[in-house]
Scaffold this active site. Structure first.
Site, PDB file in Angstrom:
ATOM      1  N   GLY A 134      42.126 -37.165 -30.495  1.00  0.00           N
ATOM      2  CA  GLY A 134      42.573 -35.717 -31.009  1.00  0.00           C
ATOM      3  C   GLY A 134      43.839 -35.794 -29.898  1.00  0.00           C
ATOM      4  O   GLY A 134      43.507 -36.252 -29.018  1.00  0.00           O
ATOM      5  N   ARG A 178      42.314 -41.683 -35.177  1.00  0.00           N
ATOM      6  CA  ARG A 178      40.732 -41.822 -34.959  1.00  0.00           C
ATOM      7  C   ARG A 178      40.407 -43.179 -35.605  1.00  0.00           C
ATOM      8  O   ARG A 178      39.306 -43.472 -35.771  1.00  0.00           O
ATOM      9  CB  ARG A 178      40.070 -40.924 -35.475  1.00  0.00           C
ATOM     10  CG  ARG A 178      40.403 -39.395 -34.725  1.00  0.00           C
ATOM     11  CD  ARG A 178      39.055 -38.415 -35.277  1.00  0.00           C
ATOM     12  NE  ARG A 178      39.729 -36.951 -34.549  1.00  0.00           N
ATOM     13  CZ  ARG A 178      39.302 -36.441 -33.360  1.00  0.00           C
ATOM     14  NH1 ARG A 178      38.752 -37.363 -32.670  1.00  0.00           N
ATOM     15  NH2 ARG A 178      39.668 -35.470 -32.999  1.00  0.00           N
ATOM     16  N   ASP A 203      36.219 -39.942 -25.349  1.00  0.00           N
ATOM     17  CA  ASP A 203      35.122 -40.945 -25.228  1.00  0.00           C
ATOM     18  C   ASP A 203      35.282 -42.107 -26.407  1.00  0.00           C
ATOM     19  O   ASP A 203      34.793 -43.135 -26.263  1.00  0.00           O
ATOM     20  CB  ASP A 203      33.825 -40.182 -25.764  1.00  0.00           C
ATOM     21  CG  ASP A 203      32.725 -40.884 -25.343  1.00  0.00           C
ATOM     22  OD1 ASP A 203      32.518 -41.311 -24.022  1.00  0.00           O
ATOM     23  OD2 ASP A 203      31.690 -41.090 -26.342  1.00  0.00           O
ATOM     24  N   THR A 217      41.009 -35.174 -22.970  1.00  0.00           N
ATOM     25  CA  THR A 217      40.227 -34.419 -24.003  1.00  0.00           C
ATOM     26  C   THR A 217      40.175 -32.849 -23.498  1.00  0.00           C
ATOM     27  O   THR A 217      40.146 -32.640 -22.347  1.00  0.00           O
ATOM     28  CB  THR A 217      38.758 -34.858 -24.070  1.00  0.00           C
ATOM     29  OG1 THR A 217      38.037 -33.751 -25.097  1.00  0.00           O
ATOM     30  CG2 THR A 217      38.133 -34.935 -22.833  1.00  0.00           C
ATOM     31  N   ASP A 249      38.261 -31.045 -24.529  1.00  0.00           N
ATOM     32  CA  ASP A 249      36.754 -30.533 -24.514  1.00  0.00           C
ATOM     33  C   ASP A 249      36.135 -30.871 -22.955  1.00  0.00           C
ATOM     34  O   ASP A 249      35.361 -30.089 -22.615  1.00  0.00           O
ATOM     35  CB  ASP A 249      35.867 -31.278 -25.211  1.00  0.00           C
ATOM     36  CG  ASP A 249      36.205 -30.996 -26.632  1.00  0.00           C
ATOM     37  OD1 ASP A 249      36.522 -29.955 -26.849  1.00  0.00           O
ATOM     38  OD2 ASP A 249      35.481 -31.880 -27.610  1.00  0.00           O
ATOM     39  N   ASP A 263      34.780 -32.903 -21.372  1.00  0.00           N
ATOM     40  CA  ASP A 263      33.524 -33.519 -21.433  1.00  0.00           C
ATOM     41  C   ASP A 263      33.224 -34.949 -21.110  1.00  0.00           C
ATOM     42  O   ASP A 263      32.180 -35.662 -21.210  1.00  0.00           O
ATOM     43  CB  ASP A 263      32.615 -33.255 -22.947  1.00  0.00           C
ATOM     44  CG  ASP A 263      33.561 -34.016 -24.022  1.00  0.00           C
ATOM     45  OD1 ASP A 263      34.464 -34.655 -23.673  1.00  0.00           O
ATOM     46  OD2 ASP A 263      33.127 -33.824 -25.117  1.00  0.00           O
ATOM     47  N   ARG A 316      32.258 -29.589 -29.373  1.00  0.00           N
ATOM     48  CA  ARG A 316      31.225 -30.277 -30.437  1.00  0.00           C
ATOM     49  C   ARG A 316      29.697 -30.352 -29.475  1.00  0.00           C
ATOM     50  O   ARG A 316      28.780 -29.971 -29.930  1.00  0.00           O
ATOM     51  CB  ARG A 316      31.584 -31.765 -30.590  1.00  0.00           C
ATOM     52  CG  ARG A 316      30.449 -32.581 -31.417  1.00  0.00           C
ATOM     53  CD  ARG A 316      31.223 -33.947 -31.801  1.00  0.00           C
ATOM     54  NE  ARG A 316      32.476 -33.928 -32.951  1.00  0.00           N
ATOM     55  CZ  ARG A 316      31.897 -33.610 -34.169  1.00  0.00           C
ATOM     56  NH1 ARG A 316      30.899 -33.933 -34.694  1.00  0.00           N
ATOM     57  NH2 ARG A 316      33.136 -33.684 -34.837  1.00  0.00           N
TER      58      ARG A 316
END
Length: 350
Positions: free
Chosen positions: A10, A71, A102, A125, A127, A129, A171
Site C-alpha cells: 500500500g 502487492r 511487512d 506503513t 499502520d 505495525d 488489520r
C-alpha cells in the site's frame, strides 16, 4: 555503485521523501540509481526508470510514490524469483533498496536469506505495525488526515444528534484508531488488540446522552475484535471477512465492519447512527513535516548502508537515532498497540 529502488504494498505519504534521499546519497558518492516500477512486479519484468538527484527535489511534498506500487508476491512462483535474480545481474546492480511494509520487506528478507541477495529495507506503513522501529513514516500524516475528517464529522453528528461510526484502517494493530480516538476525544474506539463488548459501548453512549451529550463519535479498526449479545443473550462476533477475497500474500480483504457496528448501535440504543469508511483517504495527501523528515533520514541511512555493502538490514528509528537492524528481525513479528495506551485512554472511555 548502481542501486535499484522499489516501493511495494500500500502507498503512503513520504515514500517520495525516501526515494529522493536514497538517490541523493548514492549520487553524492558517485553512484547511480534506478527505480523498479510497481514494486516487485517491476523487478520481475525488468521495468525501471533512471533516477537523478536533480529531478527528485520536487517530489518531496508529493503523496504516494513516483515509482508506483503493487502487492505482487514473487514467491508465489519460483520462476518469478529467478527473473528477479536474472534482471539484477543483467542490469549490473549492486544493491536493492526495498521500501515497504511487512510483505514487501518479507520478500526482501527471504531473498537475502535464500540467495544472499544484496537487499536493504526501509519500513513503510501507515499502520505503524512493523517491529524493530519506534515509528514508520506515513503514520503521522495518516493520523492528521483521520483527525481532520473526524473533526468535520463531529459538527454534522452534533447538528443531527447522531452517533457517527468511523471505520479506520488497521488489520492487526490499532495504532491509527487508538491515536486518532485520543486526538479526537472519541466516546469509544475499538481495536484488534483488545476485544470489545459492543453492549458496553452502547450503554456508555446512552449514559452520555442522558448526561446531556446529544451526539457520539465511535472509531473502529477494520480488523477490530467486537462481540455483542443477540436477542437471546448469546454472545456473537462481528464478521470481518465478508468479501472472502485474498491478495497475493493471502490476506483477506477487510471492510464493512463500520456498517455492522453502526447497525448494532442503532438497534440497541434507538439512536440514529451513521457510518463513514475513511478507506484509502488515509493513505493519500502531502506528507506532514514529521514524515518528510523521518522519510528523508531513513533514505539517507539506507543509501549509506548500500555504500558500505551492509546488506540484509533494515533502517529503523530508535528514539531519535536511525539504526540498522537485521531484516529477519524486522519482519519476524508484528508490533501491536501496547497496553499502556489503552489503559491511558480508558480514563476518557467511561
Amino acid at each position: 555503485m548502481k542501486v535499484a529502488l522499489l516501493t511495494g504494498g500500500g502507498d503512503c505519504p513520504a515514500l517520495n521523501a525516501v526515494i529522493r534521499a536514497v538517490v541523493r546519497t548514492i549520487e553524492n558518492a558517485g553512484g547511480e540509481t534506478i527505480g523498479f516500477l510497481e514494486g516487485w512486479r517491476g523487478a520481475i519484468e525488468g521495468n525501471f526508470t533512471p533516477l537523478k538527484a536533480c529531478e527528485t527535489d520536487e517530489i518531496l511534498p508529493k503523496g504516494g510514490t513516483i515509482l508506483g506500487s503493487s502487492r505482487t508476491n514473487p514467491y508465489k512462483d519460483p520462476a518469478l524469483v529467478e527473473k528477479i535474480l536474472s534482471n539484477f545481474k543483467e542490469l549490473g546492480l549492486d544493491a536493492l533498496v526495498a521500501i515497504g511494509g511487512d510483505d514487501t520487506l518479507g520478500v526482501a528478507s527471504k531473498l537475502y536469506s535464500d540467495y544472499k541477495f544484496n537487499t536493504i529495507g526501509v519500513p513503510k506503513t501507515i499502520d505503524n505495525d512493523l517491529s524493530s522501529t519506534d515509528f514508520t513514516f506515513g503514520f503521522d500524516t495518516c493520523l492528521n488526515t483521520v483527525m481532520d475528517a473526524v473533526d468535520k464529522l463531529r459538527t454534522t453528528a452534533e447538528s443531527h444528534r447522531r452517533v457517527m461510526v468511523v471505520e479506520c484502517m488497521g488489520r492487526h494493530a490499532g495504532w491509527i484508531t487508538a491515536f486518532s480516538g485520543i486526538a479526537n476525544s472519541a466516546d469509544a474506539f475499538m481495536v484488534p488488540e483488545r476485544p470489545t463488548l459492543l453492549d458496553d459501548v452502547c450503554e456508555l453512549l446512552k449514559r452520555r446522552r442522558e448526561a446531556g451529550k446529544k451526539y457520539g463519535m465511535v472509531l473502529v479498526s477494520e480488523g477490530a475484535t467486537i462481540n455483542y449479545k443477540d436477542a437471546n443473550g448469546n454472545v456473537k462476533t462481528v464478521d470481518l471477512s465478508q468479501t472472502g477475497k485474498k491478495d497475493d500474500f493471502g490476506h483477506i480483504q477487510l471492510g464493512g465492519i463500520g456498517k455492522q457496528v453502526a447497525d448494532l448501535i442503532k438497534s440497541k440504543t434507538g439512536i440514529e447512527t451513521r457510518e463513514v469508511v475513511l478507506g484509502h483517504l488515509q493513505r493519500g495527501g502531502s506528507p506532514s513535516a514529521y514524515d518528510r523528515v523521518l522519510g528523508t533520514r531513513l533514505g539517507i541511512h539506507a543509501g549509506r548502508l548500500a555504500l558500505k555493502k551492509d546488506f540484509g538490514k533494515m533502517v529503523a528509528l530508535r528514539g531519535l537515532k536511525i539504526v540498522a537492524v537485521p531484516l529477519a528481525e524486522a519482519v519476524g513479528q508484528m508490533r501491536t498497540l501496547p497496553e499502556e495506551f489503552l489503559d491511558e485512554a480508558s480514563e476518557f472511555l467511561r
